[in-house]
Design a protein around this motif. Sequence first.
Motif, mmCIF file in Angstrom:
data_model
loop_
_atom_site.group_PDB
_atom_site.id
_atom_site.type_symbol
_atom_site.label_atom_id
_atom_site.label_comp_id
_atom_site.label_asym_id
_atom_site.label_seq_id
_atom_site.Cartn_x
_atom_site.Cartn_y
_atom_site.Cartn_z
ATOM 1 N N ALA A 133 0.799 -1.219 0.000
ATOM 2 C CA ALA A 133 0.000 0.000 0.000
ATOM 3 C C ALA A 133 0.833 1.271 0.000
ATOM 4 C CB ALA A 133 -0.929 0.015 1.223
ATOM 5 N N VAL A 134 2.114 1.177 0.314
ATOM 6 C CA VAL A 134 2.938 2.381 0.421
ATOM 7 C C VAL A 134 4.001 2.424 -0.667
ATOM 8 C CG1 VAL A 134 4.502 3.691 1.909
ATOM 9 C CG2 VAL A 134 2.518 2.530 2.908
ATOM 10 N N PHE A 135 4.741 1.344 -0.844
ATOM 11 C CA PHE A 135 5.883 1.377 -1.756
ATOM 12 C C PHE A 135 5.518 0.928 -3.173
ATOM 13 C CE2 PHE A 135 7.607 0.639 2.540
ATOM 14 C CZ PHE A 135 8.339 1.807 2.661
ATOM 15 N N ALA A 136 4.780 -0.159 -3.304
ATOM 16 C CA ALA A 136 4.403 -0.613 -4.649
ATOM 17 C C ALA A 136 3.560 0.418 -5.398
ATOM 18 C CB ALA A 136 3.662 -1.954 -4.554
ATOM 19 N N PRO A 137 2.560 1.055 -4.784
ATOM 20 C CA PRO A 137 1.818 2.089 -5.525
ATOM 21 C C PRO A 137 2.670 3.282 -5.921
ATOM 22 C CG PRO A 137 0.554 1.342 -3.639
ATOM 23 C CD PRO A 137 1.916 0.758 -3.498
ATOM 24 N N MET A 138 3.705 3.588 -5.148
ATOM 25 C CA MET A 138 4.584 4.710 -5.513
ATOM 26 C C MET A 138 5.303 4.428 -6.828
ATOM 27 S SD MET A 138 7.856 6.277 -3.465
ATOM 28 C CE MET A 138 6.921 6.536 -1.977
ATOM 29 N N PHE A 139 5.847 3.228 -6.974
ATOM 30 C CA PHE A 139 6.551 2.891 -8.212
ATOM 31 C C PHE A 139 5.566 2.739 -9.376
ATOM 32 C CE2 PHE A 139 9.503 1.489 -4.900
ATOM 33 C CZ PHE A 139 10.654 2.140 -5.309
ATOM 34 N N LEU A 140 4.352 2.268 -9.091
ATOM 35 C CA LEU A 140 3.341 2.222 -10.145
ATOM 36 C C LEU A 140 2.963 3.626 -10.607
ATOM 37 C CD1 LEU A 140 0.912 -0.597 -8.954
ATOM 38 C CD2 LEU A 140 2.411 -0.637 -10.959
ATOM 39 N N ALA A 141 2.878 4.563 -9.662
ATOM 40 C CA ALA A 141 2.563 5.946 -10.026
ATOM 41 C C ALA A 141 3.663 6.555 -10.877
ATOM 42 C CB ALA A 141 2.342 6.773 -8.760
ATOM 43 N N VAL A 142 4.906 6.261 -10.549
ATOM 44 C CA VAL A 142 6.018 6.752 -11.367
ATOM 45 C C VAL A 142 5.935 6.161 -12.769
ATOM 46 C CG1 VAL A 142 8.540 6.748 -11.618
ATOM 47 C CG2 VAL A 142 7.504 7.139 -9.373
ATOM 48 N N LEU A 143 5.523 4.905 -12.859
ATOM 49 C CA LEU A 143 5.421 4.257 -14.173
ATOM 50 C C LEU A 143 4.296 4.859 -15.006
ATOM 51 C CD1 LEU A 143 6.184 2.015 -16.172
ATOM 52 C CD2 LEU A 143 4.651 0.486 -14.908
ATOM 53 N N VAL A 144 3.105 4.996 -14.426
ATOM 54 C CA VAL A 144 1.968 5.495 -15.202
ATOM 55 C C VAL A 144 2.063 6.990 -15.454
ATOM 56 C CG1 VAL A 144 0.481 3.676 -14.309
ATOM 57 C CG2 VAL A 144 0.536 5.897 -13.166
ATOM 58 N N ASN A 145 2.988 7.659 -14.784
ATOM 59 C CA ASN A 145 3.178 9.089 -15.036
ATOM 60 C C ASN A 145 4.012 9.346 -16.287
ATOM 61 O OD1 ASN A 145 2.678 11.802 -14.215
ATOM 62 N ND2 ASN A 145 4.758 11.946 -13.415
ATOM 63 N N GLN A 146 4.600 8.296 -16.848
ATOM 64 C CA GLN A 146 5.395 8.431 -18.055
ATOM 65 C C GLN A 146 4.480 8.477 -19.286
ATOM 66 O OE1 GLN A 146 8.673 8.839 -17.578
ATOM 67 N NE2 GLN A 146 8.293 8.547 -15.388
ATOM 68 N N LYS A 147 4.960 9.107 -20.324
ATOM 69 C CA LYS A 147 4.223 9.191 -21.581
ATOM 70 C C LYS A 147 4.588 8.007 -22.452
ATOM 71 C CE LYS A 147 3.909 14.234 -21.475
ATOM 72 N NZ LYS A 147 4.227 15.509 -22.181
ATOM 73 N N LEU A 148 3.940 6.891 -22.162
ATOM 74 C CA LEU A 148 4.190 5.655 -22.892
ATOM 75 C C LEU A 148 2.927 5.235 -23.644
ATOM 76 C CD1 LEU A 148 6.126 3.685 -20.112
ATOM 77 C CD2 LEU A 148 7.095 5.007 -21.992
ATOM 78 N N ARG A 149 3.123 4.429 -24.635
ATOM 79 C CA ARG A 149 1.992 3.959 -25.432
ATOM 80 C C ARG A 149 1.185 2.931 -24.632
ATOM 81 N NH1 ARG A 149 2.438 1.419 -31.569
ATOM 82 N NH2 ARG A 149 0.164 1.277 -31.949
ATOM 83 N N GLY A 150 -0.118 3.126 -24.561
ATOM 84 C CA GLY A 150 -0.991 2.218 -23.840
ATOM 85 C C GLY A 150 -0.999 2.407 -22.344
ATOM 86 N N ILE A 151 -0.407 3.499 -21.847
ATOM 87 C CA ILE A 151 -0.333 3.697 -20.401
ATOM 88 C C ILE A 151 -1.698 4.006 -19.801
ATOM 89 C CG2 ILE A 151 0.098 6.177 -20.343
ATOM 90 C CD1 ILE A 151 1.948 3.445 -18.337
ATOM 91 N N GLN A 152 -2.601 4.595 -20.598
ATOM 92 C CA GLN A 152 -3.937 4.896 -20.091
ATOM 93 C C GLN A 152 -4.709 3.611 -19.787
ATOM 94 O OE1 GLN A 152 -5.109 7.790 -19.265
ATOM 95 N NE2 GLN A 152 -3.421 9.038 -20.032
ATOM 96 N N ALA A 153 -4.592 2.617 -20.648
ATOM 97 C CA ALA A 153 -5.257 1.335 -20.412
ATOM 98 C C ALA A 153 -4.682 0.650 -19.186
ATOM 99 C CB ALA A 153 -5.121 0.443 -21.637
ATOM 100 N N PHE A 154 -3.379 0.744 -19.012
ATOM 101 C CA PHE A 154 -2.748 0.154 -17.834
ATOM 102 C C PHE A 154 -3.215 0.861 -16.560
ATOM 103 C CE2 PHE A 154 0.808 -0.029 -14.782
ATOM 104 C CZ PHE A 154 0.899 -1.410 -14.634
ATOM 105 N N ARG A 155 -3.367 2.174 -16.622
ATOM 106 C CA ARG A 155 -3.841 2.932 -15.470
ATOM 107 C C ARG A 155 -5.264 2.544 -15.101
ATOM 108 N NH1 ARG A 155 -3.464 9.383 -15.856
ATOM 109 N NH2 ARG A 155 -1.300 8.762 -16.276
ATOM 110 N N VAL A 156 -6.109 2.358 -16.100
ATOM 111 C CA VAL A 156 -7.492 1.936 -15.840
ATOM 112 C C VAL A 156 -7.520 0.539 -15.235
ATOM 113 C CG1 VAL A 156 -9.687 1.363 -16.932
ATOM 114 C CG2 VAL A 156 -8.456 3.433 -17.608
ATOM 115 N N ALA A 157 -6.654 -0.354 -15.705
ATOM 116 C CA ALA A 157 -6.617 -1.715 -15.176
ATOM 117 C C ALA A 157 -6.194 -1.739 -13.711
ATOM 118 C CB ALA A 157 -5.661 -2.574 -16.014
ATOM 119 N N ILE A 158 -5.316 -0.832 -13.313
ATOM 120 C CA ILE A 158 -4.877 -0.787 -11.916
ATOM 121 C C ILE A 158 -5.968 -0.203 -11.027
ATOM 122 C CG2 ILE A 158 -3.187 0.209 -10.335
ATOM 123 C CD1 ILE A 158 -2.064 -2.009 -11.998
ATOM 124 N N VAL A 159 -6.698 0.794 -11.518
ATOM 125 C CA VAL A 159 -7.705 1.477 -10.710
ATOM 126 C C VAL A 159 -9.019 0.703 -10.676
ATOM 127 C CG1 VAL A 159 -8.992 3.652 -10.459
ATOM 128 C CG2 VAL A 159 -6.611 3.694 -11.194
#
Length: 327
Positions: free
Chosen positions: A120-146
């Motif tokens: 709840a503290v460390f894994a979501p932080m690294f996921l947030a850093v990942l989804v904050n990047q401008k990568l292809r398909g990152i919006q779908a990945f963000r929806v899948a996590i939420v």
Amino acid sequence: MPIGSGSDMSPPAAVADRPVPPRGSRPSLVPARRSRWRARPNRPPLWSPWLFMLPGLVLFAVFYVWPATQALQLAFFDYDGISPPVPVGMANFTRLLGDSRFHEALANSFLFLAGMIPLAVFAPMFLAVLVNQKLRGIQAFRVAIVMPVVVSMVAVAVTWKYVLDSQGVLSWLVTTLGISEEPKAWLLDSTWALPSLIVIEGWKSMGLYMMIYLAGLQAIPAELYEAAQLDGAGVWQRLRRITMPLLVPHMAVTSTMAMLDAMQVFTSVYVMTRGGPQDSTMTLGYYVWSKAFEDYDFGYASAVALVLWAIMIILALLNYRITRERQ
């Protein structure tokens, strides 16, 4: 009309009756005193916010303050829900000292807390850093996590109960890969039942904590990363020197929420294990419900709930002090 005619130059009656200040004195600049509850020009009255909050305050008083007050009173009584309450003083609290099931539930709750902190503290932080990047398909990945956040915990627990069954997907995968020779009922194994619940709770709430970190990341000025990159700082150095220190306030929020959720977890335990096997998943939240609605010992259940409430307050204060020192 000629100047100097006396009858036409006399002042009006309202002006003539107004008191004239003495010569050389300055007019008073202090306005007339108004009531602090009266509306001022371009301002609503001070009671209007309370009027808007009144429905919420009424619901808070009815569904939180009143039950909490009743639980505080019942902790000093012996009450089965039918007979009149009998005052017992501190007997319910002294009973906790010799209750082995309470001790086991307390230990399981702290184990649940220890397992939830990384998820709840460390894994979501690294996921947030990942989804904050401008990568292809990152919006779908963000929806899948939420997505698990908005799904009911009952539906999640029922789904995972089938996945972790001896005939479920996980057992099939383990036997297919040759990791285990026989199918395993993960929730019926006292070694794997509690870790399974921890992973499920962490997986479901991870998207919420990721969004909290993502809001903090988007508030960090991009100039800081550009300056650090010009100075030769790598990805890990930027993460350790810029991102993590500036996310300490958000880390305080996520860690507090994780601690409170872990100490009072109930739904997943109720749906998937009912505290078993052999009380290996008996948490304080489920133990309170079990004593109240299975044993009809409402007085003792209220005493356990008060102890749980005190533990959560202490953990929240400790977390606040630790994160405040890091800021």
